[in-house]
Structures are given as structure tokens and as C-alpha cells.
Enzyme design. Structure first.
Site, PDB file in Angstrom:
ATOM      1  CB  SER A  71      -0.895  -0.112   1.346  1.00  0.00           C
ATOM      2  OG  SER A  71      -1.993  -1.029   1.059  1.00  0.00           O
TER       3      SER A  71
ATOM      4  CE  LYS B  25      -8.677  -5.182   5.727  1.00  0.00           C
ATOM      5  NZ  LYS B  25      -8.845  -6.051   4.284  1.00  0.00           N
TER       6      LYS B  25
ATOM      7  N   GLY C 261      -4.417 -11.530  -7.113  1.00  0.00           N
ATOM      8  CA  GLY C 261      -5.160 -10.088  -6.431  1.00  0.00           C
ATOM      9  C   GLY C 261      -4.628  -8.884  -6.391  1.00  0.00           C
TER      10      GLY C 261
HETATM   11  P1  NAP Z   1      -9.134 -13.519   7.344  1.00  0.00           P
HETATM   12  O1  NAP Z   1     -10.060 -12.825   8.219  1.00  0.00           O
HETATM   13  O2  NAP Z   1      -7.907 -13.897   8.633  1.00  0.00           O
HETATM   14  O3  NAP Z   1      -9.888 -14.926   6.864  1.00  0.00           O
HETATM   15  C1  NAP Z   1      -8.882 -15.791   6.518  1.00  0.00           C
HETATM   16  C2  NAP Z   1     -10.006 -17.171   5.900  1.00  0.00           C
HETATM   17  O4  NAP Z   1      -8.854 -18.072   5.395  1.00  0.00           O
HETATM   18  C3  NAP Z   1     -10.579 -17.835   7.022  1.00  0.00           C
HETATM   19  O5  NAP Z   1     -12.025 -18.261   6.356  1.00  0.00           O
HETATM   20  C4  NAP Z   1     -10.061 -18.801   7.616  1.00  0.00           C
HETATM   21  O6  NAP Z   1     -10.843 -19.972   7.827  1.00  0.00           O
HETATM   22  C5  NAP Z   1      -9.237 -19.206   6.174  1.00  0.00           C
HETATM   23  N1  NAP Z   1      -7.856 -19.838   6.532  1.00  0.00           N
HETATM   24  C6  NAP Z   1      -6.913 -19.419   7.382  1.00  0.00           C
HETATM   25  N2  NAP Z   1      -6.043 -20.085   7.264  1.00  0.00           N
HETATM   26  C7  NAP Z   1      -6.357 -21.365   6.948  1.00  0.00           C
HETATM   27  C8  NAP Z   1      -5.835 -22.508   6.653  1.00  0.00           C
HETATM   28  N3  NAP Z   1      -4.538 -22.954   7.073  1.00  0.00           N
HETATM   29  N4  NAP Z   1      -6.565 -23.746   6.230  1.00  0.00           N
HETATM   30  C9  NAP Z   1      -7.807 -23.429   5.570  1.00  0.00           C
HETATM   31  N5  NAP Z   1      -8.411 -22.246   5.844  1.00  0.00           N
HETATM   32  C10 NAP Z   1      -7.913 -21.136   6.261  1.00  0.00           C
HETATM   33  O7  NAP Z   1      -8.301 -12.763   6.518  1.00  0.00           O
HETATM   34  P2  NAP Z   1      -8.852 -11.803   5.266  1.00  0.00           P
HETATM   35  O8  NAP Z   1      -8.607 -10.557   5.625  1.00  0.00           O
HETATM   36  O9  NAP Z   1      -9.983 -12.556   4.723  1.00  0.00           O
HETATM   37  O10 NAP Z   1      -7.488 -12.205   4.099  1.00  0.00           O
HETATM   38  C11 NAP Z   1      -7.631 -13.433   3.439  1.00  0.00           C
HETATM   39  C12 NAP Z   1      -6.609 -13.415   2.222  1.00  0.00           C
HETATM   40  O11 NAP Z   1      -7.090 -12.369   1.339  1.00  0.00           O
HETATM   41  C13 NAP Z   1      -5.108 -12.920   2.699  1.00  0.00           C
HETATM   42  O12 NAP Z   1      -4.151 -13.837   1.998  1.00  0.00           O
HETATM   43  C14 NAP Z   1      -5.028 -11.397   2.190  1.00  0.00           C
HETATM   44  O13 NAP Z   1      -3.754 -11.039   1.869  1.00  0.00           O
HETATM   45  C15 NAP Z   1      -6.157 -11.561   0.892  1.00  0.00           C
HETATM   46  N6  NAP Z   1      -6.445 -10.317   0.417  1.00  0.00           N
HETATM   47  C16 NAP Z   1      -6.186  -9.724  -0.762  1.00  0.00           C
HETATM   48  C17 NAP Z   1      -6.693  -8.590  -0.967  1.00  0.00           C
HETATM   49  C18 NAP Z   1      -6.175  -7.742  -2.397  1.00  0.00           C
HETATM   50  O14 NAP Z   1      -6.575  -6.538  -2.534  1.00  0.00           O
HETATM   51  N7  NAP Z   1      -5.986  -8.527  -3.225  1.00  0.00           N
HETATM   52  C19 NAP Z   1      -7.548  -7.694  -0.203  1.00  0.00           C
HETATM   53  C20 NAP Z   1      -8.046  -8.436   1.071  1.00  0.00           C
HETATM   54  C21 NAP Z   1      -7.514  -9.632   1.329  1.00  0.00           C
HETATM   55  P3  NAP Z   1     -11.375 -20.092   9.231  1.00  0.00           P
HETATM   56  O15 NAP Z   1     -12.757 -19.181   9.326  1.00  0.00           O
HETATM   57  O16 NAP Z   1     -11.534 -21.564   9.622  1.00  0.00           O
HETATM   58  O17 NAP Z   1     -10.551 -19.519  10.340  1.00  0.00           O
END
Ligand code: NAP
Length: 283
Positions: free
Chosen positions: A20, A69, A251
Site C-alpha cells: 500500500s 477491519k 489479487g
Molecule cells: P481472515 O479474515 O483472517 O480470513 C481468512 C480465511 O481463510 C478464514 O476463512 C480462515 O478460515 C481461512 N484460513 C486461514 N488459514 C487457513 C488454513 N490454514 N487452512 C484453511 N483455511 C484457512 O483474512 P482476510 O482478511 O479475509 O484475508 C484473506 C486473504 O486475502 C489474505 O491472503 C489476504 O492477503 C488476501 N486479501 C487480498 C486483498 C487484495 O486486495 N488482493 C484484499 C484483502 C485480502 P477459518 O474461518 O476456519 O479460520
């Protein structure tokens, strides 16, 4: 920089590798604005003090990332309706001493979907892998784009159920279902879907070489595969889909478009296609 410089930045717990600051400094320079974008690394226990700091120091605005967030509601004076419906704020704007909260992840995802890979979205079916903050923004965008069905697959089914309940009310015409990550319906749902979106961190540099889908899944070639992860450039999921001939997207575009929306909220300037494409090539 001088006494009139407007300060914007990023608030999060582990932000050393965030792109960012790079993206926003590019926008700032391109438009020759007297702004400066800074990283603010804050421990989760000090969130309240950090928000007070924004007000006291007259900071123009911040992006907010993991783990804040979904924890900001009580500190923000006015929350935009989309951010309320999603249940997460990733952009704060300060105006006349009041804090305004927005969510630009969903618009970033929506714009990248529309501009990059999918023109016709009405009545389409989606699979969403994961049920965290990013999944909520993605599902909100899919609902806004009039998808007819969304199937959420997640490690913790309760989290998926909560999202299903949240968005069933917002998008009553969209059929939303929640499943465990390896539910036996996965292959059948994939066969019927138009797009798969990975919102889990599986395949990112935290979980290298891990595929967010089971390796034995067959991808129909017409299914679009979108992975929110931007580093590495090709996750195991995207490699598998690319080798299979599917249209894929990582992404990066979402990241750049969501940053552009935040920039607009702070400055009133919507970054143009030239600078957006330039940044996309550089990162
Ligand atoms: P988050 O709120 O922590 O959610 C993560 C999700 O992934 C939850 O559903 C979690 O499952 C699951 N998860 C985590 N570790 C896992 C594992 N070892 N095995 C299986 N499932 C797993 O995170 P977030 O903010 O949603 O971000 C998620 C991803 O999206 C990150 O990699 C982030 O960098 C990416 N992202 C990208 C952008 C972009 O602009 N490109 C924007 C936002 C996020 P549970 O519910 O079971 O815990």
C-alpha cells in the site's frame, strides 16, 4: 513535505511487507499532491489509542488492515452503508474532526472482476473459498453484481454460516449456501459454477505451496479462477488452473483498485487508467 502536508497511511499489526505505501506514493506523485502516505504499525491492544491519535494529530485518513477491519465500528462517527452491510471498514477519512468509515475491498474486487475477467455477471454461480474479512467483501460484490448463487466453503463452518446469514438478508434473491472446506459437494458445486474465488491465505508466502482446493478436484475449463493472493504471482491454485486452460486472475488488480478508491475518498481524485496500469505492471 511542508507544514501543510496532509498525512495518510496504513494502520495494521504486521504491515512490513504491505504494498500500500508503494501504491499510494505512486498516486500522490502522479498527481503532484502535497500528501504523504506512512505505515503505522500498531499492536492490537492499542487500537483505541491509535484511533485517538488519528483525531488528535489531524491525520487525513488511513487504510486499515488485519486485524482491525472488523473492530473499528465503535470508534467511527459515520459508517458508510456498504461497510455496515459487509461488517468491515478498511478506509477511514477524517473530516471536520469526525471519522468516516468505508470499505473499498468490495469495490476493488468488483472493478477487477468487471474490468478484467467477467463482462456478463447476471445469474452466475460462484464458489468462495474462505469466510473471513476478504470473503465478506467478495460476497458483497458478487451479490451486488446479481450472482444467483454463492457457495461458501470454509475450514470453520460456523464462520461460513455467519456470513451466509449476514448476506441472505442483504441479497434475498441470491441463494447462499455454506459448507465445510472438504465437503463432498465441492466437485459438484464446482461443475455448476462460473467462478471460483480463493479468499484464504493458502498459497500465499505464509502458506507456500498449499493449494486452497484439494489436488484431485477437476476444474471445468470454462470456470474462471480468481485468487485474492498477490504474492506469489501464481499460487498453486492459479498454476493448476492455468495449466488446465482456465481464465485466471491474481489479487494485484483488486489491491490496486481498492487503493484507488481509498485515494479518492481522501483526495477527491479518482486515479486514471494510465497510472493504474503503470502500477499493475510495476508490482
Ligand atoms: P481472515 O479474515 O483472517 O480470513 C481468512 C480465511 O481463510 C478464514 O476463512 C480462515 O478460515 C481461512 N484460513 C486461514 N488459514 C487457513 C488454513 N490454514 N487452512 C484453511 N483455511 C484457512 O483474512 P482476510 O482478511 O479475509 O484475508 C484473506 C486473504 O486475502 C489474505 O491472503 C489476504 O492477503 C488476501 N486479501 C487480498 C486483498 C487484495 O486486495 N488482493 C484484499 C484483502 C485480502 P477459518 O474461518 O476456519 O479460520
Amino acid at each position: 513535505m511542508n507544514g501543510k502536508t496532509s498525512i495518510v497511511g496504513l494502520l495494521g499489526e504486521h504491515i512490513e511487507n504491505s504494498l500500500s505505501p508503494f501504491i499510494h506514493q505512486k498516486y500522490i506523485r502522479y498527481y503532484s499532491l502535497n500528501y504523504c502516505y506512512l505505515p503505522f504499525q500498531v499492536k492490537a491492544s492499542l487500537l483505541k489509542s491509535a484511533i485517538i491519535g488519528i483525531k488528535v494529530l489531524g491525520i487525513r485518513g488511513v487504510n486499515v488492515t488485519i486485524p482491525f477491519k472488523e473492530k473499528l465500528n465503535k470508534f467511527i462517527d459515520f459508517i458508510d452503508s456498504s461497510a455496515k452491510e459487509i461488517g468491515a471498514i478498511n478506509t477511514i477519512v477524517q473530516k471536520d474532526g469526525k471519522l468516516y468509515g468505508y470499505n473499498t475491498d468490495w469495490t476493488g474486487f468488483r472493478i477487477s472482476l468487471v474490468k478484467r475477467i467477467m463482462n456478463d455477471k447476471k445469474n452466475k454461480k460462484a464458489i468462495v473459498l474462505g469466510a473471513g474479512g476478504a470473503a465478506k467483501a467478495v460476497i458483497y460484490a458478487l451479490g451486488k453484481e446479481k450472482f444467483s448463487s454463492i457457495s461458501i466453503f470454509n475450514r470453520n463452518q460456523q464462520h461460513a454460516l455467519e456470513i451466509k446469514e449476514r448476506f441472505r438478508r442483504v441479497f434475498p434473491r441470491c441463494i447462499i449456501n455454506s459448507f465445510l472446506r472438504y465437503d463432498k459437494n465441492l466437485q459438484e458445486k464446482i461443475n455448476q459454477s462460473d467462478i471460483i474465488v480463493n479468499t484464504t491465505p493458502l498459497g500465499s508466502w505464509y502458506f507456500p505451496e498449499q493449494n486452497s482446493l484439494p489436488e484431485d478436484i477437476k476444474l471445468p475449463s470454462r470456470v474462471i479462477v480468481y485468487d485474492l493472493i498477490y504474492y506469489p504471482h501464481r499460487t498453486p491454485l492459479l498454476k493448476m488452473a492455468e495449466e488446465n486452460g482456465n481464465v485466471i486472475l491474481n489479487g494485484k488488480p483488486m489491491l490496486v483498485y481498492q487503493a484507488a478508491e481509498s485515494f479518492y475518498f481522501w483526495t477527491g481524485i479518482q486515479p486514471d487508467g494510465k497510472i493504474l496500469n503503470q502500477i499493475l505492471e510495476e508490482i
